[in-house]
Design a protein around this motif. Structure first.
Motif, PDB file in Angstrom:
ATOM      1  N   ARG A   1      -8.755 -11.948  -5.215  1.00  0.00           N
ATOM      2  CA  ARG A   1      -9.726 -12.586  -4.131  1.00  0.00           C
ATOM      3  C   ARG A   1     -10.537 -13.709  -4.442  1.00  0.00           C
TER       4      ARG A   1
ATOM      5  N   LEU B   1       0.723  -1.231   0.023  1.00  0.00           N
ATOM      6  CA  LEU B   1       0.062   0.048  -0.060  1.00  0.00           C
ATOM      7  C   LEU B   1       0.797   1.285   0.081  1.00  0.00           C
TER       8      LEU B   1
ATOM      9  N   ALA C   1      -4.110 -10.637   5.417  1.00  0.00           N
ATOM     10  CA  ALA C   1      -4.436 -10.140   4.535  1.00  0.00           C
ATOM     11  C   ALA C   1      -5.042 -11.331   3.387  1.00  0.00           C
TER      12      ALA C   1
ATOM     13  N   ARG D   1      -8.273 -12.673   5.549  1.00  0.00           N
ATOM     14  CA  ARG D   1      -9.329 -11.598   5.223  1.00  0.00           C
ATOM     15  C   ARG D   1     -10.058 -11.712   4.095  1.00  0.00           C
TER      16      ARG D   1
ATOM     17  N   ALA E   1      -1.710  -5.473   1.207  1.00  0.00           N
ATOM     18  CA  ALA E   1      -3.293  -5.976   0.918  1.00  0.00           C
ATOM     19  C   ALA E   1      -3.429  -7.120  -0.360  1.00  0.00           C
TER      20      ALA E   1
END
Length: 254
Positions: free
Chosen positions: A202, A174, A229, A232, A196
């Protein structure tokens, strides 16, 4: 010494007269990596297993030829060392993948042996996720160094089977992320959190087991941030593979 090896050494001697060089591993003259360092790097693997709360495998301590070649590879543009260092990473990566394949629950024929994965096992088996490079450093180098190491490790050396499991660029740094060198413990931990999952990764991570890969373990802050990360995003980090360990971290509950 074979004729081919003798001719190679003669050619390197001639090049050293025109472009003087020294060994990145020990400083000896006339070779980028001398015969003594090559022998040390080629020694049979004795894996280090840092206490990290889940299976974690490293090939070497961050010292000697491994340290010298890695510094040259990362900071001096010696991209050709990626193959040598990838060969060093390979035993640790295979050990981590063996743990991850067991954790994935894939029991089909061939799926339990990295390098001999059965057809269709790639989707059910683990994903390999390298630690991210900062965009500015990747542009400066011209390559993402951990990805290059993993690619070389998966390819293997002559006579070794390739490891056929997917490598994905799932992580990104980031804005504001800096290099960790020179930072104090609190700054290092805060800086490491600036990681991230890429939006397009994802769906690939969801429900999958993951092997994280990095070059050097110091405090483990970056790997913990990467683990968080990924989890999540719905993935599950089950093992870590490392080229080397600088300072073994205290046991950490994950």
């Amino acid at each position: 010494m074979t004729l081919r090896t003798g001719l190679q050494e003669l050619w390197l001697d001639l090049l050293a007269l025109l472009w003087p060089t020294s060994c990145s591993g020990c400083g000896a003259p006339d070779r980028d990596c001398c015969a003594s360092c090559v022998r040390e790097l080629s020694a049979p693997a004795v894996l280090i297993q840092p206490s990290f709360g889940l299976p974690c495998f490293a090939r070497a301590v961050y010292a000697g030829p491994t340290r010298g070649l890695l510094i040259a590879f990362k900071h001096s543009g010696m991209v050709r060392f990626g193959g040598v260092l990838g060969g060093q990473l390979r035993p640790a990566l295979i050990a981590a993948l063996s743990c991850a394949i067991g954790a994935s629950g894939d029991t089909r024929a061939g799926a339990q042996t990295p390098g001999r994965v059965g057809p269709g096992a790639a989707r059910a088996g683990p994903l390999i996720v390298p630690a991210p490079s900062r965009p500015a450093k990747a542009r400066e180098r011209g390559y993402r160094h951990v990805e290059l190491l993993v690619t070389a490790a998966l390819r293997g050396r002559r006579g070794e089977p390739a490891v056929r499991l997917p490598l994905i660029r799932a992580l990104r740094t980031l804005r504001g992320r800096r290099g960790q060198v020179g930072l104090g413990p609190r700054e290092r931990a805060r800086n490491a959190r600036l990681v991230a999952v890429r939006s397009r990764a994802r769906s690939a991570l969801r429900g999958r087991t993951v092997v994280l890969v990095d070059d050097v373990l110091t405090t483990g802050a970056t790997l913990l941030a990467a683990r968080d990360a990924i989890e999540r995003a719905g993935g599950r980090v089950v093992a870590i593979a490392l080229l080397c360990v600088a300072v073994a971290p205290e046991p950490t509950a994950l």
